[in-house]
Scaffold this motif. Sequence first.
Motif, PDB file in Angstrom:
ATOM      1  N   LEU A  79      22.884  46.236  29.736  1.00  0.00           N
ATOM      2  CA  LEU A  79      23.473  46.081  28.405  1.00  0.00           C
ATOM      3  C   LEU A  79      24.997  46.095  28.429  1.00  0.00           C
ATOM      4  CD1 LEU A  79      21.071  48.388  26.320  1.00  0.00           C
ATOM      5  CD2 LEU A  79      21.061  45.881  26.475  1.00  0.00           C
ATOM      6  N   GLY A  80      25.592  46.178  29.603  1.00  0.00           N
ATOM      7  CA  GLY A  80      27.039  46.121  29.722  1.00  0.00           C
ATOM      8  C   GLY A  80      27.755  47.427  29.446  1.00  0.00           C
ATOM      9  N   ARG A  81      27.010  48.524  29.329  1.00  0.00           N
ATOM     10  CA  ARG A  81      27.642  49.817  29.064  1.00  0.00           C
ATOM     11  C   ARG A  81      28.248  50.433  30.314  1.00  0.00           C
ATOM     12  NH1 ARG A  81      22.386  52.168  25.858  1.00  0.00           N
ATOM     13  NH2 ARG A  81      22.497  50.824  23.996  1.00  0.00           N
ATOM     14  N   LEU A  82      27.784  49.992  31.463  1.00  0.00           N
ATOM     15  CA  LEU A  82      28.250  50.532  32.733  1.00  0.00           C
ATOM     16  C   LEU A  82      28.618  49.374  33.649  1.00  0.00           C
ATOM     17  CD1 LEU A  82      28.643  53.106  34.411  1.00  0.00           C
ATOM     18  CD2 LEU A  82      26.261  52.918  35.145  1.00  0.00           C
ATOM     19  N   LYS A  83      29.876  49.332  34.066  1.00  0.00           N
ATOM     20  CA  LYS A  83      30.378  48.254  34.921  1.00  0.00           C
ATOM     21  C   LYS A  83      30.331  48.683  36.379  1.00  0.00           C
ATOM     22  CE  LYS A  83      31.373  45.524  31.503  1.00  0.00           C
ATOM     23  NZ  LYS A  83      30.603  44.266  31.300  1.00  0.00           N
ATOM     24  N   LEU A  84      29.983  47.724  37.232  1.00  0.00           N
ATOM     25  CA  LEU A  84      29.876  47.998  38.660  1.00  0.00           C
ATOM     26  C   LEU A  84      30.954  47.250  39.433  1.00  0.00           C
ATOM     27  CD1 LEU A  84      26.013  47.815  39.225  1.00  0.00           C
ATOM     28  CD2 LEU A  84      27.406  49.735  38.427  1.00  0.00           C
ATOM     29  N   ALA A  85      31.296  47.784  40.597  1.00  0.00           N
ATOM     30  CA  ALA A  85      32.315  47.177  41.461  1.00  0.00           C
ATOM     31  C   ALA A  85      31.771  45.934  42.150  1.00  0.00           C
ATOM     32  CB  ALA A  85      32.767  48.200  42.501  1.00  0.00           C
ATOM     33  N   PHE A  86      32.700  45.143  42.681  1.00  0.00           N
ATOM     34  CA  PHE A  86      32.378  43.936  43.450  1.00  0.00           C
ATOM     35  C   PHE A  86      31.452  43.021  42.626  1.00  0.00           C
ATOM     36  CE2 PHE A  86      32.944  47.500  46.458  1.00  0.00           C
ATOM     37  CZ  PHE A  86      34.098  47.069  47.089  1.00  0.00           C
ATOM     38  N   ASP A  87      30.428  42.462  43.266  1.00  0.00           N
ATOM     39  CA  ASP A  87      29.438  41.637  42.572  1.00  0.00           C
ATOM     40  C   ASP A  87      28.112  42.390  42.427  1.00  0.00           C
ATOM     41  OD1 ASP A  87      28.822  41.719  45.227  1.00  0.00           O
ATOM     42  OD2 ASP A  87      28.580  39.553  45.487  1.00  0.00           O
ATOM     43  N   HIS A  88      28.196  43.696  42.321  1.00  0.00           N
ATOM     44  CA  HIS A  88      26.993  44.516  42.341  1.00  0.00           C
ATOM     45  C   HIS A  88      26.145  44.363  41.085  1.00  0.00           C
ATOM     46  CE1 HIS A  88      28.518  47.412  45.721  1.00  0.00           C
ATOM     47  NE2 HIS A  88      28.479  46.140  46.074  1.00  0.00           N
ATOM     48  N   GLU A  89      26.746  43.949  39.974  1.00  0.00           N
ATOM     49  CA  GLU A  89      25.929  43.685  38.786  1.00  0.00           C
ATOM     50  C   GLU A  89      25.005  42.490  39.035  1.00  0.00           C
ATOM     51  OE1 GLU A  89      28.222  43.485  35.142  1.00  0.00           O
ATOM     52  OE2 GLU A  89      29.509  45.130  35.833  1.00  0.00           O
ATOM     53  N   GLN A  90      25.491  41.486  39.716  1.00  0.00           N
ATOM     54  CA  GLN A  90      24.661  40.327  40.046  1.00  0.00           C
ATOM     55  C   GLN A  90      23.568  40.712  41.031  1.00  0.00           C
ATOM     56  OE1 GLN A  90      24.777  37.062  38.730  1.00  0.00           O
ATOM     57  NE2 GLN A  90      22.779  37.134  39.722  1.00  0.00           N
ATOM     58  N   ILE A  91      23.911  41.526  42.016  1.00  0.00           N
ATOM     59  CA  ILE A  91      22.908  41.968  42.986  1.00  0.00           C
ATOM     60  C   ILE A  91      21.815  42.759  42.285  1.00  0.00           C
ATOM     61  CG2 ILE A  91      22.505  43.397  45.031  1.00  0.00           C
ATOM     62  CD1 ILE A  91      25.323  42.725  45.962  1.00  0.00           C
ATOM     63  N   LEU A  92      22.199  43.652  41.376  1.00  0.00           N
ATOM     64  CA  LEU A  92      21.207  44.430  40.637  1.00  0.00           C
ATOM     65  C   LEU A  92      20.345  43.526  39.766  1.00  0.00           C
ATOM     66  CD1 LEU A  92      19.927  47.056  39.677  1.00  0.00           C
ATOM     67  CD2 LEU A  92      21.824  47.309  38.051  1.00  0.00           C
ATOM     68  N   THR A  93      20.957  42.555  39.109  1.00  0.00           N
ATOM     69  CA  THR A  93      20.201  41.610  38.283  1.00  0.00           C
ATOM     70  C   THR A  93      19.170  40.866  39.116  1.00  0.00           C
ATOM     71  OG1 THR A  93      22.029  41.309  36.727  1.00  0.00           O
ATOM     72  CG2 THR A  93      20.373  39.559  36.819  1.00  0.00           C
ATOM     73  N   ASP A  94      19.566  40.415  40.296  1.00  0.00           N
ATOM     74  CA  ASP A  94      18.643  39.702  41.181  1.00  0.00           C
ATOM     75  C   ASP A  94      17.513  40.621  41.653  1.00  0.00           C
ATOM     76  OD1 ASP A  94      20.305  37.531  40.870  1.00  0.00           O
ATOM     77  OD2 ASP A  94      21.223  37.703  42.848  1.00  0.00           O
ATOM     78  N   ALA A  95      17.844  41.877  41.939  1.00  0.00           N
ATOM     79  CA  ALA A  95      16.830  42.823  42.391  1.00  0.00           C
ATOM     80  C   ALA A  95      15.818  43.105  41.289  1.00  0.00           C
ATOM     81  CB  ALA A  95      17.496  44.120  42.847  1.00  0.00           C
ATOM     82  N   LEU A  96      16.291  43.227  40.052  1.00  0.00           N
ATOM     83  CA  LEU A  96      15.389  43.472  38.934  1.00  0.00           C
ATOM     84  C   LEU A  96      14.435  42.301  38.736  1.00  0.00           C
ATOM     85  CD1 LEU A  96      17.825  45.090  36.346  1.00  0.00           C
ATOM     86  CD2 LEU A  96      15.978  46.215  37.603  1.00  0.00           C
ATOM     87  N   GLU A  97      14.960  41.092  38.822  1.00  0.00           N
ATOM     88  CA  GLU A  97      14.095  39.931  38.649  1.00  0.00           C
ATOM     89  C   GLU A  97      13.095  39.832  39.796  1.00  0.00           C
ATOM     90  OE1 GLU A  97      12.184  36.910  36.967  1.00  0.00           O
ATOM     91  OE2 GLU A  97      13.691  38.204  36.056  1.00  0.00           O
ATOM     92  N   ARG A  98      13.508  40.178  41.002  1.00  0.00           N
ATOM     93  CA  ARG A  98      12.571  40.196  42.131  1.00  0.00           C
ATOM     94  C   ARG A  98      11.439  41.182  41.854  1.00  0.00           C
ATOM     95  NH1 ARG A  98      12.940  39.980  47.869  1.00  0.00           N
ATOM     96  NH2 ARG A  98      14.361  38.217  47.539  1.00  0.00           N
ATOM     97  N   ALA A  99      11.803  42.398  41.410  1.00  0.00           N
ATOM     98  CA  ALA A  99      10.781  43.411  41.145  1.00  0.00           C
ATOM     99  C   ALA A  99       9.872  42.983  40.001  1.00  0.00           C
ATOM    100  CB  ALA A  99      11.451  44.744  40.826  1.00  0.00           C
ATOM    101  N   ARG A 100      10.436  42.422  38.944  1.00  0.00           N
ATOM    102  CA  ARG A 100       9.633  42.010  37.792  1.00  0.00           C
ATOM    103  C   ARG A 100       8.652  40.908  38.163  1.00  0.00           C
ATOM    104  NH1 ARG A 100      15.049  42.150  34.052  1.00  0.00           N
ATOM    105  NH2 ARG A 100      14.868  44.344  33.406  1.00  0.00           N
ATOM    106  N   THR A 101       9.103  39.975  38.956  1.00  0.00           N
ATOM    107  CA  THR A 101       8.240  38.878  39.373  1.00  0.00           C
ATOM    108  C   THR A 101       7.140  39.361  40.308  1.00  0.00           C
ATOM    109  OG1 THR A 101      10.053  37.287  39.126  1.00  0.00           O
ATOM    110  CG2 THR A 101       8.194  36.620  40.496  1.00  0.00           C
TER     111      THR A 101
END
Length: 243
Positions: A129-151
């Motif tokens: 939800l954008g309440r917590l910002k992450l360093a580097f490109d870690h938000e994208q990595i987390l997003t990809d990991a979540l979609e992997r787990a959901r799928t």
Amino acid sequence: MPDDSWEPPPVLLAVDLVILTLRSMTLHVLLVERGIDPYAGTQALPGGFLSNASEGIETAAHRELREEANLDASRLHLEQLGAYGAPDRDPRGRVVSVAYLAIAPALPVPVAGTDAAAASWQPVHEVSLGRLKLAFDHEQILTDALERARTKLERTSLATAFCSETFTIAELQQVYEAVWGVRLDPRNFYRKIQRVPGFIVPAGPNQRTTKGRPARLFRAGTRTTLHPPLVRPGPSTTNEVHT
């Protein structure tokens, strides 16, 4: 004719870890507060550079799991997520990171690693939800990991990796609800689970009392792929969970 003046570009190799678990029926990710620049004081995924030229990538992931979260890789689900190598992803230079997804139930309170000022479990939705910002490109990595787990929850037995050795149907449903971010009808969920032979099996005669009623215990079966799959409901058929 080959160019004798060509030299390989300097590239550093690192690993990053997306470690997921359920805490109080909410999906959490392990984050560390960076203690050094760049991004000192900013939340980030745990990880680090390979320790030496002879260290394998998966070996480095196992080492970082021990150092950053005191976790034994042999006792949790661990899979390679992907490689991230955008030229500007790290201000220190060209760094390629191989990300791993790790999942386990009831993980302990983490201890900060060598380059971290603090480590903590944070609700995934705080990042989404954008309440917590992450360093580097870690938000994208987390997003990809979540979609992997959901799928993978749809077509594999990954959901049981979030559960203890024995669990109830209600606890398994909580995994799907937490990872998918939706509410599920218990009767419909139970019916779908029972349609997949070998997904979960009874764990003997033991029962657990939940809300005054005895609930039957199950454990993970031998089946790793689900047929028929447990298709993720769309927003038109369920209510999304917002916290």
